[in-house]
Design a protein around this motif. Structure first.
Motif, PDB file in Angstrom:
ATOM      1  N   THR A  66       0.904  -1.415  -0.082  1.00 25.81           N
ATOM      2  CA  THR A  66      -0.059  -0.007   0.060  1.00 25.81           C
ATOM      3  C   THR A  66       0.921   1.131  -0.033  1.00 25.81           C
ATOM      4  O   THR A  66       2.106   1.011   0.300  1.00 25.81           O
ATOM      5  CB  THR A  66      -0.985  -0.032   1.302  1.00 25.81           C
ATOM      6  N   PRO A  67       0.456   2.096  -0.624  1.00 23.28           N
ATOM      7  CA  PRO A  67       1.202   3.573  -0.537  1.00 23.28           C
ATOM      8  C   PRO A  67       1.310   4.306   0.651  1.00 23.28           C
ATOM      9  O   PRO A  67       1.199   5.502   0.822  1.00 23.28           O
ATOM     10  CB  PRO A  67       0.431   4.481  -1.589  1.00 23.28           C
ATOM     11  N   ASP A  71       4.724  -0.221   7.506  1.00 19.02           N
ATOM     12  CA  ASP A  71       4.255  -1.694   7.443  1.00 19.02           C
ATOM     13  C   ASP A  71       3.072  -1.890   8.609  1.00 19.02           C
ATOM     14  O   ASP A  71       3.581  -1.996   9.636  1.00 19.02           O
ATOM     15  CB  ASP A  71       5.204  -2.471   7.273  1.00 19.02           C
ATOM     16  N   GLU A  72       1.726  -1.814   8.104  1.00 13.85           N
ATOM     17  CA  GLU A  72       0.787  -1.835   9.195  1.00 13.85           C
ATOM     18  C   GLU A  72       0.067  -3.336   9.214  1.00 13.85           C
ATOM     19  O   GLU A  72      -0.793  -3.305   9.932  1.00 13.85           O
ATOM     20  CB  GLU A  72      -0.160  -0.837   9.263  1.00 13.85           C
ATOM     21  N   ARG A 158       6.432   8.593   1.927  1.00 13.89           N
ATOM     22  CA  ARG A 158       7.923   8.370   2.369  1.00 13.89           C
ATOM     23  C   ARG A 158       8.711   9.859   2.410  1.00 13.89           C
ATOM     24  O   ARG A 158       8.486  10.458   1.336  1.00 13.89           O
ATOM     25  CB  ARG A 158       8.726   7.399   1.822  1.00 13.89           C
ATOM     26  N   SER A 159       9.451  10.284   3.521  1.00 19.80           N
ATOM     27  CA  SER A 159      10.097  11.554   3.332  1.00 19.80           C
ATOM     28  C   SER A 159      11.454  11.289   2.971  1.00 19.80           C
ATOM     29  O   SER A 159      12.192  10.061   2.765  1.00 19.80           O
ATOM     30  CB  SER A 159       9.950  12.102   4.814  1.00 19.80           C
ATOM     31  N   GLU A 160      12.226  12.507   2.778  1.00 21.53           N
ATOM     32  CA  GLU A 160      13.638  12.404   2.589  1.00 21.53           C
ATOM     33  C   GLU A 160      14.186  12.041   3.977  1.00 21.53           C
ATOM     34  O   GLU A 160      15.643  11.733   3.622  1.00 21.53           O
ATOM     35  CB  GLU A 160      13.989  13.702   1.962  1.00 21.53           C
ATOM     36  N   VAL A 564      -1.211   9.214  -5.675  1.00 20.72           N
ATOM     37  CA  VAL A 564      -0.995   7.733  -5.764  1.00 20.72           C
ATOM     38  C   VAL A 564      -1.598   7.129  -4.413  1.00 20.72           C
ATOM     39  O   VAL A 564      -2.455   6.380  -4.544  1.00 20.72           O
ATOM     40  CB  VAL A 564       0.354   7.661  -5.868  1.00 20.72           C
ATOM     41  N   ARG A 565      -1.318   7.980  -3.400  1.00 24.44           N
ATOM     42  CA  ARG A 565      -1.761   7.356  -2.038  1.00 24.44           C
ATOM     43  C   ARG A 565      -3.391   7.396  -2.036  1.00 24.44           C
ATOM     44  O   ARG A 565      -4.126   6.343  -1.642  1.00 24.44           O
ATOM     45  CB  ARG A 565      -1.062   7.823  -0.875  1.00 24.44           C
TER      46      ARG A 565
END
Length: 573
Positions: A66-67, A71-72, A158-160, A564-565
């Motif tokens: 999933t976007p 990880d859930e 996701r971040s930098e 996208v998410r």
């Protein structure tokens, strides 16, 4: 879910589920359980408990990604196994469920979308007696709240700053534990507050977002755009958009609503009073604040308020990417707004302590990277060790044309194999520089590019903060002018901040050390975190909204990732 290879460890929770789960178990991102359940002689489950166990098993067995930046998959299992699969949202009057849905419906306060947590759908199910007593409703409520807490904690994409799993922030503050404890105390709002970023900028941007949402909803928002085609408009010049400009400046708070109306004789004139409001507007938008309206100022004035709202939402997302910082001092630099804040984190802190202008890396050639570093020492009257990229791109071509370039600029070549520095260049030494046998450095002094002080935070990009002799550059609105390092407007003020816990480093001592003299290095008693972040909407210490240009063109990529998410979540619902 954005993960690499699916890798599970056999945790205590997994052992408790071994009689029910397929091979595998809890995710590698799962922290140790709070209350392990024995793996033997599990009682038979019936009714809603059995259904919740099945839903947890199904969630843990999912193999598709999933976007989300976490990880859930094992969260439902870890949440419900500790409760022996008792439902969580079936209290009398469904008080907890109602409180949770109210929080989800207010997710927009944080710039989040309630739709991504199916807030309205859950509200409809809560209103339906048949739906609210089902295991699916209970599990859906749990998942929505866990996702909400995690999104507040680490962001939606996701971040930098965190490129691999598990994210240490979700290990330190586990949403499963947060939700479990919040249900026990019946204070779900406290779990939400604890998940927010701790940096004070976050709450300030939240307040600005609320203000701009109200502005965007007001009837006078529908002001017509200002007339285009203006190349340069000086105060006193005729301007047919003067009345619209005045209304726009008042709307945005750049001109006081109680300002006297322009006299009839000034109708259609770009007056000095309007120019003062424009200067204020220009300063907030990283434009030259000279009161002259050109194409850039006009374009910024015509940006719809809905777009400003979206920029603030993106700004909150980026602040959620920042890592956890401990109590104490922090230096934060927002690259596109060319601002530095010196902050104090912890109870009772008044922030920011310092705010100043900075110069950052040029967008086209040397953009400053985003990273988190740790300031460890300060060099007074530093040498400038010229990066190899600047040697190749600038110094060597100039030396080829003028062998006296080094001496004219207080520079020298340092042999990498050891030996005395070289200031006189001939063809042989120039060839050696090309081959990497020397490095170029600039001696301390008034011509030194780093000025009188360098604030060092060792990193692989060789980025640091420093002063500069070119103070006039800070008057510019757009200040992406450096080779990547950060030039600070008030180096003495910053030095006093970083040495605030070292009594021997008095203001007089600091000012003396910054006078021309041999280089001196002073270590910080305690390293100070430094974060370089990027947001095209942020709020300064006066509560003013700053909307700089997207100089590094990062907003479109973030918009794409968020779409996208949201599209994937919409399909799942």
């Amino acid at each position: 879910m954005i993960v690499g290879k699916r890798s599970f460890r056999l945790s205590a929770i997994a052992m408790a589920l071994v009689v029910w789960l397929p091979s595998g178990g809890a995710s590698a991102a799962a922290p140790a359980p709070v209350a392990p359940v024995a793996a033997v002689a599990q009682p038979a489950l019936t009714g809603m408990a059995a259904e919740l166990r099945t839903l947890a098993i199904t969630a843990a067995a999912v193999t598709t990604r999933t976007p989300r930046p976490y990880d859930e998959r094992d969260w439902l299992a870890r949440f419900y196994v500790a409760r022996a699969y008792a439902p969580a949202w079936q209290d009398r009057g469904y008080k907890q469920a109602g409180a949770a849905i109210a929080l989800l419906q207010n997710a927009s306060l944080h710039g989040l979308s309630p739709a991504e947590y199916n807030a309205d759908g859950l509200a409809r199910q809560l209103a339906d007696p048949a739906s609210r007593t089902s295991a699916r409703f209970d599990a859906a409520m749990t998942q929505a709240m866990l996702h909400y807490l995690a999104d507040l904690r680490v962001g939606r994409v996701r971040s930098e700053y965190h490129t691999t799993l598990p994210d240490p922030r979700l290990t330190k503050t586990d949403p499963v534990d947060q939700l479990r404890l919040a249900l026990l105390s019946q204070r779900l709002d406290q779990a939400v507050a604890a998940s927010e970023p701790r940096i004070p900028l976050y709450r300030r941007v939240m307040a600005t977002l609320a203000t701009y949402r109200k502005l965007a909803e007001q009837p006078f928002t529908a002001l017509p755009p200002l007339p285009e085609g203006v190349k340069k408009l000086d105060p006193g010049a005729p301007y047919p958009g003067a009345a619209i400009l005045r209304a726009r400046l008042i709307q945005l708070g750049d001109l006081s609503a109680t300002a006297p109306a322009e006299p009839p004789a000034s109708a259609g004139i770009y007056t000095a009073a309007l120019a003062e409001g424009v200067k204020h507007f220009q300063s907030r938008h990283a434009l030259n604040d000279d009161g002259v309206i050109g194409a850039g100022t006009l374009s910024a004035l015509n940006v719809p308020l809905a777009r400003r709202v979206r920029q603030l939402e993106l700004g909150l997302e980026r602040l959620r990417w920042l890592p956890d910082f401990p109590d104490g001092r922090l230096i934060a630099v927002n690259l596109p707004s060319f601002r530095l804040w010196a902050l104090e984190l912890g109870p009772g802190a008044k922030n920011p302590l310092i705010e100043m202008r900075v110069i950052v890396g040029a967008a086209l050639k040397t953009p400053t990277p985003l990273f988190v570093g740790s300031m460890r020492y300060v060099e007074f009257n530093p040498y400038w060790n010229v990066p190899r990229s600047i040697e190749k791109g600038e110094i060597i071509p100039k030396l080829a044309r003028d062998h006296g370039y080094l001496s004219k600029n207080e520079m020298e070549l340092v042999p990498l194999g050891g030996g005395a520095p070289v200031s006189v260049v001939d063809a042989e030494t120039l060839d050696g520089l090309r081959a990497g046998q020397y490095r170029v450095r600039q001696r301390p002094g008034p011509r030194n590019a780093l000025g009188a002080v360098k604030f060092a935070m060792p990193n692989t990009d060789n980025i640091y903060l420093h002063s500069t002799s070119a103070q006039s550059l800070f008057k510019r609105g757009r200040r992406d002018l450096s080779h990547g390092c950060i030039r600070v407007e008030n180096p003495i003020g910053l030095a006093k901040f970083v040495f605030g816990d070292q009594p021997q480093m008095t203001p007089e001592t600091i000012e003396t050390l910054m006078k021309p003299a041999p280089m001196k290095t002073v270590s910080l008693k305690k390293p100070i975190p430094v974060v370089l972040f990027y947001s095209t909407a942020v709020t300064d210490r006066e509560g003013l909204a700053l909307f700089p240009e997207d100089v590094y063109k990062r907003d479109p990529a973030l918009e794409k990732a968020l779409k996208v998410r949201s599209d994937a979540i919409a399909q799942a619902h």
